[in-house]
Design a protein around this motif. Sequence first.
Motif, PDB file in Angstrom:
ATOM      1  N   THR A  71       0.820  -1.208   0.000  1.00 14.03           N
ATOM      2  CA  THR A  71       0.000   0.000   0.000  1.00 14.03           C
ATOM      3  C   THR A  71       0.858   1.264   0.000  1.00 14.03           C
ATOM      4  O   THR A  71       0.489   2.270  -0.602  1.00 14.03           O
ATOM      5  CB  THR A  71      -0.925   0.012   1.234  1.00 14.03           C
ATOM      6  N   THR A  72       1.998   1.229   0.683  1.00 12.01           N
ATOM      7  CA  THR A  72       2.944   2.341   0.685  1.00 12.01           C
ATOM      8  C   THR A  72       4.357   1.774   0.702  1.00 12.01           C
ATOM      9  O   THR A  72       4.584   0.636   1.132  1.00 12.01           O
ATOM     10  CB  THR A  72       2.751   3.273   1.902  1.00 12.01           C
ATOM     11  N   GLN A  87       8.591  -1.403   2.913  1.00 10.63           N
ATOM     12  CA  GLN A  87       7.292  -1.662   2.301  1.00 10.63           C
ATOM     13  C   GLN A  87       6.266  -1.908   3.391  1.00 10.63           C
ATOM     14  O   GLN A  87       6.589  -2.473   4.443  1.00 10.63           O
ATOM     15  CB  GLN A  87       7.360  -2.880   1.374  1.00 10.63           C
ATOM     16  N   TRP A  89       2.010  -3.000   4.214  1.00 11.61           N
ATOM     17  CA  TRP A  89       0.691  -3.508   3.799  1.00 11.61           C
ATOM     18  C   TRP A  89      -0.290  -3.180   4.914  1.00 11.61           C
ATOM     19  O   TRP A  89      -0.207  -3.741   6.020  1.00 11.61           O
ATOM     20  CB  TRP A  89       0.728  -5.012   3.554  1.00 11.61           C
ATOM     21  N   THR A 114      -0.749  -2.731  10.384  1.00 14.12           N
ATOM     22  CA  THR A 114       0.074  -2.564   9.183  1.00 14.12           C
ATOM     23  C   THR A 114       1.308  -3.450   9.298  1.00 14.12           C
ATOM     24  O   THR A 114       2.038  -3.372  10.297  1.00 14.12           O
ATOM     25  CB  THR A 114       0.492  -1.094   9.009  1.00 14.12           C
ATOM     26  N   SER A 142      -1.990   6.525  10.153  1.00 10.86           N
ATOM     27  CA  SER A 142      -1.123   5.677   9.336  1.00 10.86           C
ATOM     28  C   SER A 142       0.336   5.937   9.711  1.00 10.86           C
ATOM     29  O   SER A 142       0.700   7.056  10.098  1.00 10.86           O
ATOM     30  CB  SER A 142      -1.329   5.957   7.837  1.00 10.86           C
TER      31      SER A 142
END
Length: 218
Positions: A71-72, A87, A89, A114, A142
Amino acid sequence: MPLFVFDAGYDPTGLGLGLSDQPAAILVRLRQGRCFYADPPPAAPSPKGGRPRRHGAKLDTGNPATWPAPTTSHTKDDGQVGAVTVQAWAGLHPKQQLHPTRGTKRPRPIVRGTLVRVQVERVPARTRPPKVLWLWWQGPGSPDLATLWRAYVRRFDCEHTIRFAKQTLGWTTPRVRHPQQAERWTWLVLAAYTQLRLAKTVVADQRLPWERPQPPSG
Protein backbone atom coordinates in the motif's frame (compact mmCIF):
# COMPACT_ATOMS: atom_id res chain seq x y z
CA MET A 1 1.75 10.34 19.82
CA PRO A 2 3.92 7.92 21.87
CA LEU A 3 5.35 4.88 20.12
CA PHE A 4 6.13 1.70 22.08
CA VAL A 5 8.74 -0.58 20.48
CA PHE A 6 8.97 -4.29 21.34
CA ASP A 7 11.25 -7.12 20.32
CA ALA A 8 10.05 -10.48 19.01
CA GLY A 9 8.35 -12.69 21.60
CA TYR A 10 5.65 -10.21 22.55
CA ASP A 11 2.12 -10.77 21.27
CA PRO A 12 1.40 -7.86 18.91
CA THR A 13 -2.36 -8.43 18.82
CA GLY A 14 -2.56 -8.70 22.61
CA LEU A 15 -0.64 -5.44 22.94
CA GLY A 16 -2.90 -3.84 20.36
CA LEU A 17 -6.04 -4.91 22.19
CA GLY A 18 -4.68 -3.65 25.49
CA LEU A 19 -3.82 -0.23 24.05
CA SER A 20 -6.76 0.09 21.67
CA ASP A 21 -8.38 2.83 23.77
CA GLN A 22 -5.14 4.78 24.24
CA PRO A 23 -3.65 7.45 21.91
CA ALA A 24 -0.51 5.39 21.33
CA ALA A 25 1.07 3.18 18.66
CA ILE A 26 3.05 -0.05 18.94
CA LEU A 27 5.85 -1.44 16.79
CA VAL A 28 6.70 -5.12 17.29
CA ARG A 29 9.30 -7.26 15.54
CA LEU A 30 7.89 -10.46 14.06
CA ARG A 31 9.46 -13.85 13.64
CA GLN A 32 9.88 -15.24 10.15
CA GLY A 33 7.02 -17.22 8.65
CA ARG A 34 4.09 -15.31 10.15
CA CYS A 35 0.87 -15.17 8.13
CA PHE A 36 -1.60 -12.31 7.90
CA TYR A 37 -4.91 -11.93 6.15
CA ALA A 38 -6.81 -9.21 4.36
CA ASP A 39 -10.52 -8.62 4.83
CA PRO A 40 -12.67 -10.89 2.62
CA PRO A 41 -14.42 -9.35 -0.37
CA PRO A 42 -18.13 -8.62 0.07
CA ALA A 43 -20.31 -11.56 -0.88
CA ALA A 44 -24.02 -12.14 -1.14
CA PRO A 45 -25.58 -14.25 1.65
CA SER A 46 -25.61 -17.92 0.83
CA PRO A 47 -29.03 -19.57 0.56
CA LYS A 48 -27.62 -22.41 2.66
CA GLY A 49 -26.87 -20.06 5.52
CA GLY A 50 -23.70 -20.19 7.55
CA ARG A 51 -21.36 -17.56 8.84
CA PRO A 52 -19.76 -15.16 6.37
CA ARG A 53 -16.05 -15.35 5.74
CA ARG A 54 -13.83 -13.45 8.16
CA HIS A 55 -10.45 -13.87 6.42
CA GLY A 56 -9.49 -12.98 2.88
CA ALA A 57 -6.26 -13.42 0.93
CA LYS A 58 -3.28 -14.67 2.95
CA LEU A 59 0.11 -12.97 3.07
CA ASP A 60 2.85 -15.38 4.12
CA THR A 61 6.01 -13.50 5.08
CA GLY A 62 8.07 -16.52 4.05
CA ASN A 63 6.52 -16.83 0.58
CA PRO A 64 6.97 -13.79 -1.72
CA ALA A 65 4.43 -15.26 -4.16
CA THR A 66 1.67 -14.37 -1.67
CA TRP A 67 2.69 -10.73 -1.30
CA PRO A 68 0.33 -8.26 -3.01
CA ALA A 69 1.47 -4.83 -4.07
CA PRO A 70 2.34 -2.79 -0.96
CA THR A 71 0.00 0.00 0.00
CA THR A 72 2.94 2.34 0.68
CA SER A 73 6.71 2.16 0.29
CA HIS A 74 9.78 4.21 1.13
CA THR A 75 13.37 4.11 -0.16
CA LYS A 76 16.41 5.97 1.13
CA ASP A 77 20.20 5.84 0.93
CA ASP A 78 21.59 5.74 4.47
CA GLY A 79 25.24 6.31 5.34
CA GLN A 80 25.46 3.35 7.74
CA VAL A 81 23.30 0.64 6.16
CA GLY A 82 23.27 1.71 2.50
CA ALA A 83 20.08 1.47 0.48
CA VAL A 84 16.98 1.06 2.66
CA THR A 85 13.68 -0.25 1.28
CA VAL A 86 10.57 -0.14 3.47
CA GLN A 87 7.29 -1.66 2.30
CA ALA A 88 3.98 -1.64 4.15
CA TRP A 89 0.69 -3.51 3.80
CA ALA A 90 -2.15 -1.83 5.67
CA GLY A 91 -5.41 -3.33 6.86
CA LEU A 92 -4.13 -6.85 7.59
CA HIS A 93 -4.93 -9.03 10.60
CA PRO A 94 -3.58 -12.33 12.00
CA LYS A 95 -5.52 -15.37 13.12
CA GLN A 96 -5.38 -15.31 16.89
CA GLN A 97 -4.93 -18.33 19.12
CA LEU A 98 -4.82 -16.51 22.46
CA HIS A 99 -7.61 -13.98 22.77
CA PRO A 100 -10.07 -12.72 25.42
CA THR A 101 -13.00 -14.70 23.95
CA ARG A 102 -11.16 -18.04 24.02
CA GLY A 103 -13.30 -20.73 25.64
CA THR A 104 -16.53 -18.94 24.79
CA LYS A 105 -18.75 -19.19 21.75
CA ARG A 106 -18.10 -15.63 20.74
CA PRO A 107 -16.03 -15.00 17.59
CA ARG A 108 -12.38 -14.09 17.81
CA PRO A 109 -11.68 -10.37 17.65
CA ILE A 110 -10.21 -8.99 14.43
CA VAL A 111 -7.20 -6.78 15.18
CA ARG A 112 -6.09 -4.86 12.10
CA GLY A 113 -2.73 -3.22 11.65
CA THR A 114 0.07 -2.56 9.18
CA LEU A 115 2.69 -5.13 8.22
CA VAL A 116 6.09 -3.55 7.51
CA ARG A 117 9.07 -5.10 5.71
CA VAL A 118 12.52 -3.47 6.05
CA GLN A 119 15.42 -4.46 3.81
CA VAL A 120 18.86 -2.83 4.12
CA GLU A 121 21.91 -3.19 1.92
CA ARG A 122 24.38 -3.96 4.72
CA VAL A 123 24.75 -3.96 8.49
CA PRO A 124 27.05 -1.37 10.12
CA ALA A 125 29.64 -3.95 11.24
CA ARG A 126 29.65 -5.61 7.79
CA THR A 127 30.43 -8.97 9.40
CA ARG A 128 27.36 -10.79 8.08
CA PRO A 129 24.74 -10.33 5.39
CA PRO A 130 21.70 -8.33 6.47
CA LYS A 131 18.42 -10.03 7.28
CA VAL A 132 14.95 -8.87 6.34
CA LEU A 133 13.12 -7.22 9.23
CA TRP A 134 9.37 -7.77 9.60
CA LEU A 135 7.50 -5.38 11.89
CA TRP A 136 3.90 -4.99 13.00
CA TRP A 137 2.54 -1.48 13.51
CA GLN A 138 -0.77 -0.60 15.07
CA GLY A 139 -2.10 2.76 16.13
CA PRO A 140 -4.21 5.74 15.14
CA GLY A 141 -3.81 7.06 11.63
CA SER A 142 -1.12 5.68 9.34
CA PRO A 143 2.60 5.10 10.04
CA ASP A 144 5.42 7.27 8.73
CA LEU A 145 7.74 4.72 7.11
CA ALA A 146 10.67 7.15 7.01
CA THR A 147 10.56 7.39 10.82
CA LEU A 148 9.32 3.90 11.61
CA TRP A 149 12.39 1.87 10.69
CA ARG A 150 14.70 4.32 12.45
CA ALA A 151 12.55 4.12 15.58
CA TYR A 152 13.04 0.36 15.73
CA VAL A 153 16.80 0.56 15.11
CA ARG A 154 16.99 3.10 17.92
CA ARG A 155 15.78 0.37 20.30
CA PHE A 156 19.22 -1.28 20.14
CA ASP A 157 20.91 1.90 21.40
CA CYS A 158 18.51 2.08 24.35
CA GLU A 159 19.01 -1.59 25.24
CA HIS A 160 22.82 -1.35 25.17
CA THR A 161 22.67 1.76 27.37
CA ILE A 162 20.49 -0.05 29.90
CA ARG A 163 22.83 -3.07 29.84
CA PHE A 164 25.84 -0.80 30.42
CA ALA A 165 24.10 0.85 33.36
CA LYS A 166 23.28 -2.54 34.89
CA GLN A 167 26.49 -4.48 34.27
CA THR A 168 29.16 -1.74 34.42
CA LEU A 169 27.71 1.07 36.54
CA GLY A 170 25.97 -1.26 38.99
CA TRP A 171 22.45 0.15 38.56
CA THR A 172 20.76 -2.99 39.89
CA THR A 173 23.52 -4.09 42.29
CA PRO A 174 22.21 -2.44 45.51
CA ARG A 175 19.27 -4.14 47.18
CA VAL A 176 17.44 -1.03 48.28
CA ARG A 177 14.30 -1.31 50.41
CA HIS A 178 12.45 1.91 49.61
CA PRO A 179 11.44 3.59 46.31
CA GLN A 180 13.11 6.83 47.40
CA GLN A 181 16.44 5.01 47.76
CA ALA A 182 16.08 3.47 44.32
CA GLU A 183 15.30 6.88 42.83
CA ARG A 184 18.37 8.50 44.42
CA TRP A 185 20.62 5.67 43.29
CA THR A 186 19.25 5.90 39.74
CA TRP A 187 20.08 9.61 39.61
CA LEU A 188 23.61 8.86 40.85
CA VAL A 189 24.09 6.28 38.11
CA LEU A 190 22.80 8.73 35.49
CA ALA A 191 25.18 11.41 36.79
CA ALA A 192 28.11 8.98 36.52
CA TYR A 193 27.11 8.02 32.99
CA THR A 194 26.84 11.70 32.02
CA GLN A 195 30.35 12.37 33.35
CA LEU A 196 31.70 9.47 31.30
CA ARG A 197 30.02 10.82 28.19
CA LEU A 198 31.43 14.30 28.75
CA ALA A 199 34.95 12.92 29.34
CA LYS A 200 34.96 10.79 26.21
CA THR A 201 36.72 13.40 24.07
CA VAL A 202 39.60 13.88 26.52
CA VAL A 203 40.50 10.21 26.86
CA ALA A 204 43.28 8.99 24.57
CA ASP A 205 42.44 6.03 22.37
CA GLN A 206 44.36 3.03 23.74
CA ARG A 207 44.07 0.26 21.19
CA LEU A 208 45.84 -3.05 20.85
CA PRO A 209 48.55 -3.17 18.12
CA TRP A 210 46.30 -5.04 15.68
CA GLU A 211 43.24 -2.82 16.22
CA ARG A 212 42.33 0.11 14.03
CA PRO A 213 42.55 3.52 15.78
CA GLN A 214 39.26 5.04 16.85
CA PRO A 215 38.71 8.79 16.33
CA PRO A 216 37.67 10.72 19.48
CA SER A 217 34.26 11.50 17.98
CA GLY A 218 33.46 7.81 17.26
